[in-house]
Design a protein around this motif. Structure first.
Motif, PDB file in Angstrom:
ATOM      1  N   SER A  29      85.478  -8.548   7.917  1.00  0.00           N
ATOM      2  CA  SER A  29      85.353  -7.999   6.566  1.00  0.00           C
ATOM      3  C   SER A  29      86.683  -8.044   5.838  1.00  0.00           C
ATOM      4  O   SER A  29      86.748  -8.393   4.653  1.00  0.00           O
ATOM      5  N   TYR A  30      87.746  -7.728   6.543  1.00  0.00           N
ATOM      6  CA  TYR A  30      89.073  -7.783   5.926  1.00  0.00           C
ATOM      7  C   TYR A  30      89.429  -9.212   5.527  1.00  0.00           C
ATOM      8  O   TYR A  30      89.903  -9.459   4.420  1.00  0.00           O
ATOM      9  N   ILE A  75      83.441  -5.277   1.249  1.00  0.00           N
ATOM     10  CA  ILE A  75      83.877  -3.870   1.195  1.00  0.00           C
ATOM     11  C   ILE A  75      82.702  -2.959   1.552  1.00  0.00           C
ATOM     12  O   ILE A  75      82.879  -1.978   2.274  1.00  0.00           O
ATOM     13  N   ASP A  76      81.507  -3.293   1.100  1.00  0.00           N
ATOM     14  CA  ASP A  76      80.326  -2.504   1.460  1.00  0.00           C
ATOM     15  C   ASP A  76      80.077  -2.573   2.966  1.00  0.00           C
ATOM     16  O   ASP A  76      79.784  -1.564   3.609  1.00  0.00           O
ATOM     17  N   PHE A  78      82.321  -3.207   5.243  1.00  0.00           N
ATOM     18  CA  PHE A  78      83.427  -2.473   5.864  1.00  0.00           C
ATOM     19  C   PHE A  78      83.165  -0.969   5.835  1.00  0.00           C
ATOM     20  O   PHE A  78      83.367  -0.271   6.819  1.00  0.00           O
ATOM     21  N   SER A  79      82.679  -0.471   4.694  1.00  0.00           N
ATOM     22  CA  SER A  79      82.426   0.966   4.590  1.00  0.00           C
ATOM     23  C   SER A  79      81.244   1.393   5.469  1.00  0.00           C
ATOM     24  O   SER A  79      81.196   2.523   5.944  1.00  0.00           O
ATOM     25  N   ALA A  80      80.305   0.481   5.696  1.00  0.00           N
ATOM     26  CA  ALA A  80      79.171   0.794   6.568  1.00  0.00           C
ATOM     27  C   ALA A  80      79.605   0.903   8.033  1.00  0.00           C
ATOM     28  O   ALA A  80      78.994   1.621   8.815  1.00  0.00           O
TER      29      ALA A  80
END
Length: 81
Positions: A29-30, A75-76, A78-80
């Motif tokens: 993700s990064y 980013i979504d 990653f946040s999940a």
């Protein structure tokens, strides 16, 4: 981007499967976010001021939207995690 010797590139073999998937997801993700951001920034800086209707500018719309969406999606994701 991640450095070549980053722990996210070569995860320790002692980790269990769930940990590997979690850390690999963070690393990917990064990298996707960083790559799409660099491309988007380069694309948007090529648009001439006030000339948004030119043919060369219109050709940048779809790739710019693709990179912007890749950033949002990563980013979504990653946040999940």
């Amino acid at each position: 981007m991640l450095k070549p010797n980053s722990v996210f590139r070569e995860l320790p073999s002692a980790l269990d499967r769930k940990q590997v998937l979690f850390l690999d997801g963070i690393g990917k993700s990064y990298e996707i976010t960083a790559f799409a951001y660099q491309r988007l920034k380069a694309m948007l800086t090529t648009i001439p001021n006030g000339d948004l209707e030119s043919a060369s500018c219109r050709e940048l719309y779809v790739p710019a939207l693709l990179d912007a969406w890749a950033i949002v999606d990563s980013i979504d994701r990653f946040s999940a995690l």
